[in-house]
Design a protein around this motif. Structure first.
Motif, PDB file in Angstrom:
ATOM      1  N   ASP A 191       0.805  -1.227   0.000  1.00 11.69           N
ATOM      2  CA  ASP A 191       0.000   0.000   0.000  1.00 11.69           C
ATOM      3  C   ASP A 191       0.835   1.273   0.000  1.00 11.69           C
ATOM      4  OD1 ASP A 191       0.609  -0.578   2.555  1.00 11.69           O
ATOM      5  OD2 ASP A 191      -1.440  -0.939   3.217  1.00 11.69           O
ATOM      6  N   SER A 192       2.080   1.157  -0.421  1.00 12.09           N
ATOM      7  CA  SER A 192       2.837   2.398  -0.651  1.00 12.09           C
ATOM      8  C   SER A 192       2.586   2.897  -2.073  1.00 12.09           C
ATOM      9  CB  SER A 192       4.333   2.174  -0.433  1.00 12.09           C
ATOM     10  OG  SER A 192       4.801   1.158  -1.283  1.00 12.09           O
ATOM     11  N   CYS A 193       1.958   2.071  -2.894  1.00 13.52           N
ATOM     12  CA  CYS A 193       1.758   2.422  -4.303  1.00 13.52           C
ATOM     13  C   CYS A 193       0.382   3.060  -4.524  1.00 13.52           C
ATOM     14  CB  CYS A 193       1.879   1.158  -5.153  1.00 13.52           C
ATOM     15  SG  CYS A 193       1.583   1.459  -6.907  1.00 13.52           S
ATOM     16  N   HIS A 194       0.367   4.208  -5.191  1.00 11.96           N
ATOM     17  CA  HIS A 194      -0.903   4.909  -5.415  1.00 11.96           C
ATOM     18  C   HIS A 194      -1.850   4.092  -6.284  1.00 11.96           C
ATOM     19  CE1 HIS A 194       1.956   6.297  -8.501  1.00 11.96           C
ATOM     20  NE2 HIS A 194       0.915   6.375  -9.322  1.00 11.96           N
ATOM     21  N   TYR A 195      -1.309   3.242  -7.173  1.00 14.24           N
ATOM     22  CA  TYR A 195      -2.180   2.403  -8.004  1.00 14.24           C
ATOM     23  C   TYR A 195      -2.960   1.411  -7.131  1.00 14.24           C
ATOM     24  CZ  TYR A 195      -0.101   3.909 -12.448  1.00 14.24           C
ATOM     25  OH  TYR A 195       0.287   4.630 -13.546  1.00 14.24           O
TER      26      TYR A 195
ATOM     27  N   ASP B  20      14.569  -2.275  -5.303  1.00 15.64           N
ATOM     28  CA  ASP B  20      14.323  -1.049  -6.061  1.00 15.64           C
ATOM     29  C   ASP B  20      13.612  -1.407  -7.371  1.00 15.64           C
ATOM     30  OD1 ASP B  20      14.355   1.502  -7.022  1.00 15.64           O
ATOM     31  OD2 ASP B  20      16.523   1.634  -7.306  1.00 15.64           O
ATOM     32  N   LEU B  21      12.294  -1.616  -7.262  1.00 11.54           N
ATOM     33  CA  LEU B  21      11.507  -2.022  -8.434  1.00 11.54           C
ATOM     34  C   LEU B  21      11.661  -1.025  -9.586  1.00 11.54           C
ATOM     35  CD1 LEU B  21       9.214  -3.238 -10.203  1.00 11.54           C
ATOM     36  CD2 LEU B  21       7.591  -2.151  -8.683  1.00 11.54           C
ATOM     37  N   ALA B  22      11.620   0.275  -9.252  1.00  7.59           N
ATOM     38  CA  ALA B  22      11.611   1.283 -10.316  1.00  7.59           C
ATOM     39  C   ALA B  22      12.823   1.137 -11.234  1.00  7.59           C
ATOM     40  CB  ALA B  22      11.567   2.680  -9.709  1.00  7.59           C
ATOM     41  N   THR B  23      13.953   0.752 -10.667  1.00  6.94           N
ATOM     42  CA  THR B  23      15.166   0.651 -11.481  1.00  6.94           C
ATOM     43  C   THR B  23      15.070  -0.510 -12.463  1.00  6.94           C
ATOM     44  OG1 THR B  23      16.471   1.702  -9.793  1.00  6.94           O
ATOM     45  CG2 THR B  23      17.675   0.393 -11.375  1.00  6.94           C
TER      46      THR B  23
ATOM     47  N   ALA C  23      -0.164  -4.454  -7.209  1.00  7.15           N
ATOM     48  CA  ALA C  23       0.817  -4.480  -6.113  1.00  7.15           C
ATOM     49  C   ALA C  23       2.242  -4.444  -6.686  1.00  7.15           C
ATOM     50  CB  ALA C  23       0.626  -5.726  -5.272  1.00  7.15           C
ATOM     51  N   PRO C  24       3.114  -3.624  -6.069  1.00  4.39           N
ATOM     52  CA  PRO C  24       4.483  -3.531  -6.600  1.00  4.39           C
ATOM     53  C   PRO C  24       5.146  -4.902  -6.781  1.00  4.39           C
ATOM     54  CG  PRO C  24       4.143  -1.854  -4.933  1.00  4.39           C
ATOM     55  CD  PRO C  24       2.898  -2.690  -4.944  1.00  4.39           C
ATOM     56  N   ALA C  25       5.018  -5.781  -5.792  1.00  2.00           N
ATOM     57  CA  ALA C  25       5.704  -7.083  -5.899  1.00  2.00           C
ATOM     58  C   ALA C  25       5.093  -7.938  -7.007  1.00  2.00           C
ATOM     59  CB  ALA C  25       5.642  -7.818  -4.565  1.00  2.00           C
ATOM     60  N   TYR C  26       3.794  -7.766  -7.227  1.00  3.89           N
ATOM     61  CA  TYR C  26       3.136  -8.528  -8.308  1.00  3.89           C
ATOM     62  C   TYR C  26       3.689  -8.068  -9.663  1.00  3.89           C
ATOM     63  CZ  TYR C  26      -0.577 -10.633 -11.119  1.00  3.89           C
ATOM     64  OH  TYR C  26      -1.260 -11.381 -12.042  1.00  3.89           O
ATOM     65  N   LYS C  27       3.773  -6.754  -9.812  1.00  2.17           N
ATOM     66  CA  LYS C  27       4.282  -6.199 -11.073  1.00  2.17           C
ATOM     67  C   LYS C  27       5.756  -6.587 -11.238  1.00  2.17           C
ATOM     68  CE  LYS C  27       2.573  -2.105  -9.721  1.00  2.17           C
ATOM     69  NZ  LYS C  27       2.106  -0.725  -9.633  1.00  2.17           N
ATOM     70  N   ALA C  28       6.485  -6.486 -10.144  1.00  2.26           N
ATOM     71  CA  ALA C  28       7.917  -6.831 -10.202  1.00  2.26           C
ATOM     72  C   ALA C  28       8.112  -8.284 -10.616  1.00  2.26           C
ATOM     73  CB  ALA C  28       8.559  -6.593  -8.833  1.00  2.26           C
TER      74      ALA C  28
ATOM     75  N   LYS D 140       1.247   0.530 -15.529  1.00  2.00           N
ATOM     76  CA  LYS D 140       0.854   0.313 -14.136  1.00  2.00           C
ATOM     77  C   LYS D 140       1.915   0.770 -13.142  1.00  2.00           C
ATOM     78  CE  LYS D 140      -2.476  -3.459 -14.460  1.00  2.00           C
ATOM     79  NZ  LYS D 140      -2.828  -4.800 -13.982  1.00  2.00           N
ATOM     80  N   CYS D 141       2.896   1.482 -13.628  1.00  2.00           N
ATOM     81  CA  CYS D 141       3.964   1.937 -12.719  1.00  2.00           C
ATOM     82  C   CYS D 141       4.550   3.226 -13.281  1.00  2.00           C
ATOM     83  CB  CYS D 141       5.043   0.864 -12.611  1.00  2.00           C
ATOM     84  SG  CYS D 141       6.465   1.377 -11.619  1.00  2.00           S
ATOM     85  N   THR D 142       4.670   4.239 -12.429  1.00  2.99           N
ATOM     86  CA  THR D 142       5.271   5.499 -12.880  1.00  2.99           C
ATOM     87  C   THR D 142       6.740   5.602 -12.444  1.00  2.99           C
ATOM     88  OG1 THR D 142       4.421   6.616 -10.918  1.00  2.99           O
ATOM     89  CG2 THR D 142       3.097   6.799 -12.918  1.00  2.99           C
ATOM     90  N   ASN D 143       7.297   4.495 -12.023  1.00  5.17           N
ATOM     91  CA  ASN D 143       8.704   4.466 -11.583  1.00  5.17           C
ATOM     92  C   ASN D 143       8.961   5.507 -10.492  1.00  5.17           C
ATOM     93  OD1 ASN D 143       9.311   2.445 -13.338  1.00  5.17           O
ATOM     94  ND2 ASN D 143      10.549   3.673 -14.732  1.00  5.17           N
ATOM     95  N   CYS D 144       7.968   5.683  -9.616  1.00  7.46           N
ATOM     96  CA  CYS D 144       8.072   6.786  -8.647  1.00  7.46           C
ATOM     97  C   CYS D 144       8.990   6.469  -7.473  1.00  7.46           C
ATOM     98  CB  CYS D 144       6.690   7.159  -8.137  1.00  7.46           C
ATOM     99  SG  CYS D 144       6.016   5.990  -6.931  1.00  7.46           S
ATOM    100  N   ARG D 145       9.296   5.208  -7.270  1.00 14.40           N
ATOM    101  CA  ARG D 145      10.213   4.752  -6.207  1.00 14.40           C
ATOM    102  C   ARG D 145       9.625   4.858  -4.794  1.00 14.40           C
ATOM    103  NH1 ARG D 145      16.542   6.355  -7.198  1.00 14.40           N
ATOM    104  NH2 ARG D 145      17.197   4.239  -7.545  1.00 14.40           N
ATOM    105  N   ARG D 146       8.297   5.010  -4.703  1.00 12.87           N
ATOM    106  CA  ARG D 146       7.725   5.071  -3.357  1.00 12.87           C
ATOM    107  C   ARG D 146       7.791   3.692  -2.699  1.00 12.87           C
ATOM    108  NH1 ARG D 146       3.279   5.700   0.045  1.00 12.87           N
ATOM    109  NH2 ARG D 146       3.536   7.580   1.264  1.00 12.87           N
TER     110      ARG D 146
HETATM  111  S1  SF4 Z   1       7.504   2.665  -8.381  1.00 14.07           S
HETATM  112 FE1  SF4 Z   1       5.726   1.824  -9.471  1.00 14.07          FE
HETATM  113  S2  SF4 Z   1       5.020   0.126  -8.194  1.00 14.07           S
HETATM  114 FE2  SF4 Z   1       6.407   1.358  -6.936  1.00 14.07          FE
HETATM  115  S3  SF4 Z   1       5.013   2.745  -5.837  1.00 14.07           S
HETATM  116 FE3  SF4 Z   1       5.688   3.811  -7.695  1.00 14.07          FE
HETATM  117  S4  SF4 Z   1       4.093   3.386  -9.228  1.00 14.07           S
HETATM  118 FE4  SF4 Z   1       3.846   1.894  -7.565  1.00 14.07          FE
END
Ligand code: SF4
Ligand code: SF4
Lengths: 229, 458
Positions: free
Chosen positions: B42-46, B121-124, B57-62, B105-111
């Motif tokens: 739940d750190s991800c706005h999506y 570091d999913l965004a990377t 979920a970040p881990a699902y996308k990762a 589904k990801c803006t590479n925001c690094r949250r």
């Molecule tokens: S980097 Fe991607 S998956 Fe991680 S919080 Fe941001 S939008 Fe969500």
């Protein structure tokens, strides 16, 4: 003590430990062969941090539940994490105490401590199994390894709890199962996600060094400037 | 022979082969260390905007990227593929599905990065996956278009050199008229200047006022600066499409121009991804150590006030303001305090937004999302989180230090009918400038000159 129990407590554990160390060595060697991404940019941020400070902060993050929103906002989850990992330390320590320092277990407080830690870790393990199955988010990301590792650890905690008094007067069943599980655990760990702790120092250091150089770590939540002008 | 390779499409095979060349040890660590604990969820706005849907979920996308790594580069996946959820891609359709995840589904925001206990570091590696897909021509149309413009024309909005110069000259005329100084200049390609000022092409196309505002500030500070005629675009689509070659080429153009002009300092106008690309990632992509100082214009403006080079009056900016941290500035460059300090000097009523700084939520326009029209509905849905954050401040204006965020915020403010304005620090600083005395002096000076010249003509 039967020959089988003696074998399980000594030779089997030693073989398992050697195997674990060998696979760990190979894993680290494999990991270190990947090229390290170089950071050339001059530092950013306020200049009050640096790669070393960032790495220290990053490594210590795990002991600072206030540092990350994810742990700050879920104190119960964080407490579970602490109990679970203390349980691992206690159960591993027990596997050395029984064969090499059984006299220590004459102390009822040490037995109580080990039982307290492994017992609560076992309860947490059950809670985590339920969460992994019932929470749709966790279920969706879980692999067979995730489920199996959790079940393995939870059962291991239960048998560590039973083995802690080091009393085989009622039969060797618990003790034998505990040592067989420990040996299996040691051999399985390097192939499973349980070996995450091997990578932890690397991932956190790399992230911390980069974020330290860029002034992101330590994370700020209060103004770092004076409204004096 | 029906080998594994034969079953795979040409593009899918390329993606897999190239992955091995792109992986760094940092990425391998992130791809190996995830324990599927779900703490990042739940750190991800999506995720927050799509309750109950675990595919965000970040881990699902990762895991959609991780499965390829496990199958082809990690031996646990080679030995027990099903056990560790390793898998491959075989068809172009599967690559399209991957595209919808890594771009849509990801803006590479690094949250999620700053919220992962393991330091994953999913965004990377999401950016790396974008690069793999772009390499085989699988990407959103807008991304393809913008990257092409930046490769071919040298800036991401396809601004031609003559249009750029014309716009700067137009702003120079505005400057002369506002400052009552017919000699006021926005120098182009002036060698040996103290500052080389680079901008976002959006300023040429849609927001020339920002160029004028910056010029007013430089004028008031008596700065010796120049704008370059080429290599002036500090934005970099290489950050968004994962193409390090593009990233290096674009950043390299800027660095080369600064060196050619022998500029002492590169000042980068307000733009989160531009700042990150030019200041932080550019030297890595271009494989070049920069030989001059480089800073955000936020720092330059703040220093001018602190050193007394310009005077500001915060009463000139009435109303209430909040500040939105660009993800790239805050989570990748540590630029969180200077904009706040500057803002508090030029407005009377600044109210913090929560969470903020490195914990701020993405404007949802990050990662190049504004150029991906096909994902707009889901982007705006995810923007509910930012909209709630904005509304909770009770302010009338949101300030940000990023052109991309200006567009992202403007879009969501309209969509959620928040009735707020969006502005940047350069606009507020220029508006707060105490320059009446300079203007009056100029008026007198040039009136006298005119009298003298008309007198001598008689
Ligand atoms: S980097 Fe991607 S998956 Fe991680 S919080 Fe941001 S939008 Fe969500
Ligand atoms: S990315 Fe980090 S927080 Fe998220 S599931 Fe993996 S280990 Fe847990």
């Amino acid at each position: 003590m039967s020959n089988l129990l003696h074998f399980s407590e000594h030779a089997l554990q030693e073989v398992a430990l050697i195997l674990m160390a060998t696979v760990y060595f190979l894993r680290i060697r494999w990991f270190m062969k990947w090229p390290l991404g170089k950071e050339r940019q001059p530092a950013t941020g306020l200049g009050d941090t640096n790669p070393k400070k960032g790495a220290r902060y990053s490594l210590a993050n795990i002991a600072m539940p206030w540092a990350m929103e994810s742990t700050r906002s879920k104190p119960f989850m964080y407490a579970q994490f602490v109990v679970f990992h203390l349980g691992v330390v206690a159960a591993i320590t027990l596997s050395f105490i029984i064969p090499y320092g059984p006299g220590l277990l004459k102390s009822s407080s040490l037995v109580a401590l080990i039982q307290g830690l492994t017992g609560t870790a076992c309860i947490v393990g059950f809670m985590r199994i339920i969460r992994r199955i019932s929470n749709p988010y966790i279920r969706a990301i879980s692999s067979p390894d995730d489920h199996f590792s959790l079940i393995l650890l939870t059962s291991w905690f239960a048998f560590a709890f039973l083995a802690a008094p080091n009393d085989i007067s009622g039969g060797e069943g618990f003790m034998l199962t505990y040592f067989l599980l420990t040996a299996f655990f040691l051999m399985y760990v390097p192939f499973s996600k349980i070996s995450h702790y091997l990578y932890y120092p690397f991932t956190r250091t790399y992230l911390g060094r980069s974020f330290g150089r860029r002034g992101v770590f330590p994370i700020r939540r209060k103004p770092a400037y004076q409204r004096s002008i | 022979m029906n080998t594994e390779k034969n079953k795979r499409s040409y593009k899918a095979q390329k993606v897999i082969d190239r992955m091995g060349q792109k992986l760094t040890r940092q990425m391998v660590g992130s791809l190996t260390a995830c324990v599927h604990c779900g703490m990042c969820t739940d750190s991800c706005h999506y995720v927050l905007a799509n309750p109950g849907d675990p595919t965000f979920a970040p881990a699902y996308k990762a895991d959609k990227i991780r499965k390829l790594f496990k199958q082809h580069y990690d031996w646990t996946g080679k030995v027990f593929p099903k056990w560790v959820k390793a898998g491959s891609v075989y068809t172009d359709e599967e690559l399209q599905e991957l595209k919808d995840i890594v771009f849509g589904k990801c803006t590479n925001c690094r949250r999620c990065t700053v919220n992962c206990p393991m330091g994953v570091d999913l965004a990377t590696f999401n950016r790396m996956a974008r690069g793999l897909l772009c390499h085989v021509g699988i990407m959103p149309e807008g991304v393809e278009y913008v990257a092409k413009e930046q490769w071919e024309i040298g800036n991401q909005m396809g601004v031609l050199k003559e249009d750029y110069i014309e716009t700067v000259e137009w702003q120079e005329e505005e400057l002369q008229s506002e400052m009552e100084d017919p000699t006021a200049k926005i120098p182009i390609d002036k060698p040996d200047s103290n500052i080389v000022y680079v901008i976002n092409p959006r300023e040429i196309k849609h927001d020339p006022r920002s160029i004028l505002d910056a010029a007013k500030i430089f004028y008031a500070a008596g700065e010796d600066y120049t704008m370059p005629s080429e290599g002036w675009d500090m934005t970099n689509f290489g950050l968004f499409n994962g193409d390090d070659e593009l990233g290096g080429a674009v950043a390299g153009r800027v660095y080369d121009k600064v060196e050619e002009l022998r500029g002492k300092k590169l000042v980068i106008s307000e733009c989160g991804h531009g700042y990150r690309s030019t200041r932080c990632e550019g030297p890595n992509w271009a494989k070049k150590d920069i030989t001059f100082d480089a800073e955000s214009s936020v720092i330059t403006m703040l220093e001018y006030i602190k050193q007394g080079k310009i005077k500001v009056d915060k009463t000139k900016n009435p109303g209430s303001y909040t500040f939105h941290d660009s993800c790239n500035n805050a989570r990748s460059c540590g630029l969180t305090e200077e904009p706040r300090e500057l803002l508090s000097l030029v407005v009377e009523d600044f109210r913090e937004m929560y969470p903020n700084r490195a914990e701020n939520y993405c404007c949802t326009g990050g990662g190049g999302a504004m150029s991906m029209a096909e994902y707009r509905p889901s982007r705006l849905k995810s923007a509910k989180i930012k909209a709630d954050q904005l509304a909770a401040t009770g302010t009338k204006t949101v300030v940000t230090s990023c052109h991309n965020c200006v567009d992202g915020l403007t879009d969501l403010i309209g969509h959620y009918k928040l009735g707020m304005d969006v502005t940047q620090l350069v606009n507020l600083v220029a508006n707060a400038l105490v320059i009446d005395d300079i203007v009056e002096e100029n008026k007198k000076k040039y009136a006298e000159k005119e009298e003298v010249s008309s007198g001598s003509a008689q």
